[in-house]
Enzyme design. Structure first.
Site, mmCIF file in Angstrom:
data_model
loop_
_atom_site.group_PDB
_atom_site.id
_atom_site.type_symbol
_atom_site.label_atom_id
_atom_site.label_comp_id
_atom_site.label_asym_id
_atom_site.label_seq_id
_atom_site.Cartn_x
_atom_site.Cartn_y
_atom_site.Cartn_z
ATOM 1 N N ASP A 386 6.148 9.879 1.204
ATOM 2 C CA ASP A 386 5.063 10.016 0.091
ATOM 3 C C ASP A 386 4.302 11.209 1.396
ATOM 4 O O ASP A 386 3.512 12.183 0.936
ATOM 5 C CB ASP A 386 3.573 8.977 0.707
HETATM 6 P P1 NAP Z 1 7.742 6.200 1.924
HETATM 7 O O1 NAP Z 1 6.515 6.791 1.195
HETATM 8 O O2 NAP Z 1 7.198 4.380 1.947
HETATM 9 O O3 NAP Z 1 9.098 6.353 2.372
HETATM 10 C C1 NAP Z 1 10.088 5.439 2.574
HETATM 11 C C2 NAP Z 1 11.044 6.062 2.065
HETATM 12 O O4 NAP Z 1 11.939 5.520 2.655
HETATM 13 C C3 NAP Z 1 11.259 5.022 0.941
HETATM 14 O O5 NAP Z 1 11.091 6.253 -0.301
HETATM 15 C C4 NAP Z 1 12.807 4.310 0.506
HETATM 16 O O6 NAP Z 1 13.372 5.280 -0.488
HETATM 17 C C5 NAP Z 1 13.278 4.897 1.816
HETATM 18 N N1 NAP Z 1 14.128 4.717 3.081
HETATM 19 C C6 NAP Z 1 13.541 2.799 3.166
HETATM 20 N N2 NAP Z 1 14.626 2.060 3.642
HETATM 21 C C7 NAP Z 1 15.652 3.098 3.899
HETATM 22 C C8 NAP Z 1 17.150 3.712 5.237
HETATM 23 N N3 NAP Z 1 17.462 1.690 5.270
HETATM 24 N N4 NAP Z 1 17.930 4.925 4.620
HETATM 25 C C9 NAP Z 1 16.805 5.682 4.459
HETATM 26 N N5 NAP Z 1 15.953 5.560 4.094
HETATM 27 C C10 NAP Z 1 15.488 4.567 3.942
HETATM 28 O O7 NAP Z 1 7.765 6.140 3.779
HETATM 29 P P2 NAP Z 1 6.414 7.399 4.311
HETATM 30 O O8 NAP Z 1 6.912 9.397 3.892
HETATM 31 O O9 NAP Z 1 6.414 7.489 6.218
HETATM 32 O O10 NAP Z 1 4.875 7.327 4.608
HETATM 33 C C11 NAP Z 1 4.150 6.401 4.864
HETATM 34 C C12 NAP Z 1 3.132 6.262 3.456
HETATM 35 O O11 NAP Z 1 2.788 4.652 4.153
HETATM 36 C C13 NAP Z 1 2.161 6.408 3.061
HETATM 37 O O12 NAP Z 1 2.138 6.535 2.084
HETATM 38 C C14 NAP Z 1 1.555 6.328 3.661
HETATM 39 O O13 NAP Z 1 -0.411 6.374 3.172
HETATM 40 C C15 NAP Z 1 0.937 4.865 3.823
HETATM 41 N N6 NAP Z 1 0.663 3.838 5.037
HETATM 42 C C16 NAP Z 1 0.539 4.667 6.325
HETATM 43 C C17 NAP Z 1 0.406 3.965 7.533
HETATM 44 C C18 NAP Z 1 0.180 4.204 8.419
HETATM 45 O O14 NAP Z 1 -0.161 3.720 9.575
HETATM 46 N N7 NAP Z 1 1.019 5.057 9.366
HETATM 47 C C19 NAP Z 1 -0.950 2.971 6.978
HETATM 48 C C20 NAP Z 1 -1.151 2.772 5.902
HETATM 49 C C21 NAP Z 1 -0.178 3.143 4.819
HETATM 50 P P3 NAP Z 1 14.724 4.320 -0.512
HETATM 51 O O15 NAP Z 1 14.499 2.840 -0.963
HETATM 52 O O16 NAP Z 1 15.623 5.173 -1.828
HETATM 53 O O17 NAP Z 1 16.177 4.593 0.255
#
Ligand code: NAP
Length: 462
Positions: A386
């Site tokens: 994301d």
């Molecule tokens: P993300 O959008 O959740 O994407 C994570 C990606 O990691 C997934 O598409 C997944 O694809 C891949 N993944 C999972 N396990 C894996 C593995 N073992 N090896 C390789 N890839 C793997 O993560 P992000 O880009 O870090 O974004 C964070 C999201 O969380 C945002 O939408 C944000 O708004 C939300 N959020 C964050 C917080 C905070 O405080 N950090 C709080 C609330 C919400 P596959 O399944 O294809 O591997």
């Protein structure tokens, strides 16, 4: 004598709490900040134990045993489960505040010592404490997926919630200003606060839970302030105010990083399951082997690594460090782009990269790295999704529209490591992966990076 000692230890504790927050501001001093916080809490506990007239050591002993037994397993949860663990801690804190307020109400009621001020402070403490208790339990349950994460909504929900809160406040007002001794009003105050906590969190989707937890943290702090007034304890007032304001500031920062407004988080029922994207034509992506990735990286002058939730799941941070070492040794300039909400909690990536001892100077905040992206040869996306989705910039219909992102798509070449084409947290497709400049290295991040490191070091030995 002991009175002076108690005040002195509280004074030291208050200073240590403030220093702790100050030092937690930077990864360089964060460790010192944690020690200062622990020492401050130690001073506060020792100070309180010095007052034998208000402390029954048998109960303290029992509390220590129960707290330790509950705390040990809680301290062992995986880093990715820390948000729900934090929610549980807030639930306990809220429950403690509510119970202390109730105990004080009963004691003062029996001794005829209730005053308007005391009852007002107790009512505030009990409302905030008990709503934090049930609200935090709901939040923990949603994050752990014990209860459905989707928002549960019905007509006039916000009105019902507001009326419920107003009824709780009215019960408190009646007790404070009309009749201190009317215990049914007290029972109503407790019951309404408990139910309000549940109803407040019910319409909020799992996606907003980390922000909500930070807000509940703030409520727990405020209930501690009220408890400080009830118990006439300055340290509780100071610590509660620090807790309340820092929780609030963190919620605001998180809302900004996700481009959400506060009211939208609390009343917007975000995170509603989206209609599944139309099962469209399967678009083509280009995939790359670990050897391809190694070749591209070693021929680059500048590389920006963007870590995300997948790096945390795979625990790939040590492999990332090895790759960083290999590439910098070859003269490649390597930086890390840190998105404020990458992962599942604020600072998630900083913690993991610090654990792997990656030099802090190599970590660059999103706003500072973005202007450099067009001149970057390779952008390596490690389990982030994301936070690099260009739809956030231009697709008005996207749930993440307006969220600031790391401009990975502006680099000359993009390599994305993930296991499949599955979406990330927001549940939406990422056009970055279909970009002509993007290569997908499919697999578990730890595994893929391990192979890339081997290939890079193999090249070096030729
Ligand atoms: P993300 O959008 O959740 O994407 C994570 C990606 O990691 C997934 O598409 C997944 O694809 C891949 N993944 C999972 N396990 C894996 C593995 N073992 N090896 C390789 N890839 C793997 O993560 P992000 O880009 O870090 O974004 C964070 C999201 O969380 C945002 O939408 C944000 O708004 C939300 N959020 C964050 C917080 C905070 O405080 N950090 C709080 C609330 C919400 P596959 O399944 O294809 O591997």
């Amino acid at each position: 004598m002991s009175g002076h000692l108690i005040q002195l230890s509280y004074f030291v504790a208050a200073i240590l709490f403030i220093l702790s927050l100050r030092w937690l501001n930077s990864p360089k001093t964060a460790r010192r900040g944690v020690f200062a916080g622990v020492a401050g809490m130690g001073a506060a506990i020792v100070g309180t134990l010095l007052a034998p007239e208000i402390v029954d050591y048998r109960w303290i002993g029992l509390g220590l045993v129960v707290g330790t037994l509950a705390g040990i397993p809680l301290s062992r949860v995986a880093l990715t489960a820390v948000p729900q663990r934090t929610a549980l801690s807030h639930a306990f804190g809220g429950m403690a505040a509510g119970l202390v307020g109730t105990a004080k109400y009963i004691i003062w009621l029996q001794h005829g010592e209730l005053t308007t001020f005391r009852v007002s402070a107790i009512a505030l403490e009990v409302i905030l404490g008990f709503l934090t208790f049930t609200g935090s339990l709901m939040a923990a349950g949603k994050l752990q997926e014990i209860i459905p994460t989707r928002p549960i909504t019905y007509r006039n929900q916000n009105l019902v919630n507001l009326l419920l809160l107003a009824a709780a406040v009215a019960a408190g007002g009646y007790l404070a200003f009309v009749d201190h001794n009317y215990w049914p009003a007290y029972a109503a105050l407790v019951a309404l606060s408990l139910v309000f906590g549940v109803l407040l969190i019910m319409p909020i989707g799992g996606a907003d839970m980390p922000t909500v937890i930070s807000l509940l943290n703030s409520y727990a702090g405020l209930s501690a302030v009220a408890m400080g007034f009830v118990l006439d304890n300055n340290l509780l007032i100071i610590a509660g105010a620090l807790d309340g304001s820092s929780g609030f500031i963190l919620s605001v920062i998180m809302c900004k990083a996700m481009n959400r407004s506060f009211t939208n988080v609390l009343f917007g029922a975000f995170g509603q399951v989206q209609a599944a994207a139309a099962a469209g034509e399967a678009k083509a992506v280009k995939s790359a082997t670990s050897q391809d990735v190694a070749d591209i990286l070693t021929h680059a002058d500048s590389v920006v690594i963007i870590p995300g939730y997948g790096m945390a799941v795979a625990q790939a941070q040590h492999r990332v460090h090895e790759l960083y070492d290999q590439l910098t040794r070859r003269g490649v300039a390597v930086k890390f782009a840190i998105h404020p909400v990458a992962g599942r909690m604020p600072g998630h990536m900083n913690v993991l990269l610090a654990e792997a001892e990656i030099p802090y100077e190599a970590l660059v905040e999103m706003d500072d790295i973005n202007p450099e992206m067009p001149q970057t040869d390779v952008c390596l996306v490690v389990g982030a999704n994301d936070v690099v989705n260009p739809a956030a910039r231009h697709d008005k219909g996207s749930p993440i529209f307006g969220m600031p992102i790391v401009d990975a798509d502006k680099a000359r070449t993009i390599i994305a490591i993930k296991r499949s084409m599955n979406p990330g947290f927001a549940g939406i497709e990422n056009e970055l992966y279909y970009d002509d400049k993007t290569l997908m290295a499919f697999g578990d991040a730890k595994q893929v990076l391990g192979d890339v490191v081997k290939a890079v070091s193999g090249d070096a030995s030729h």
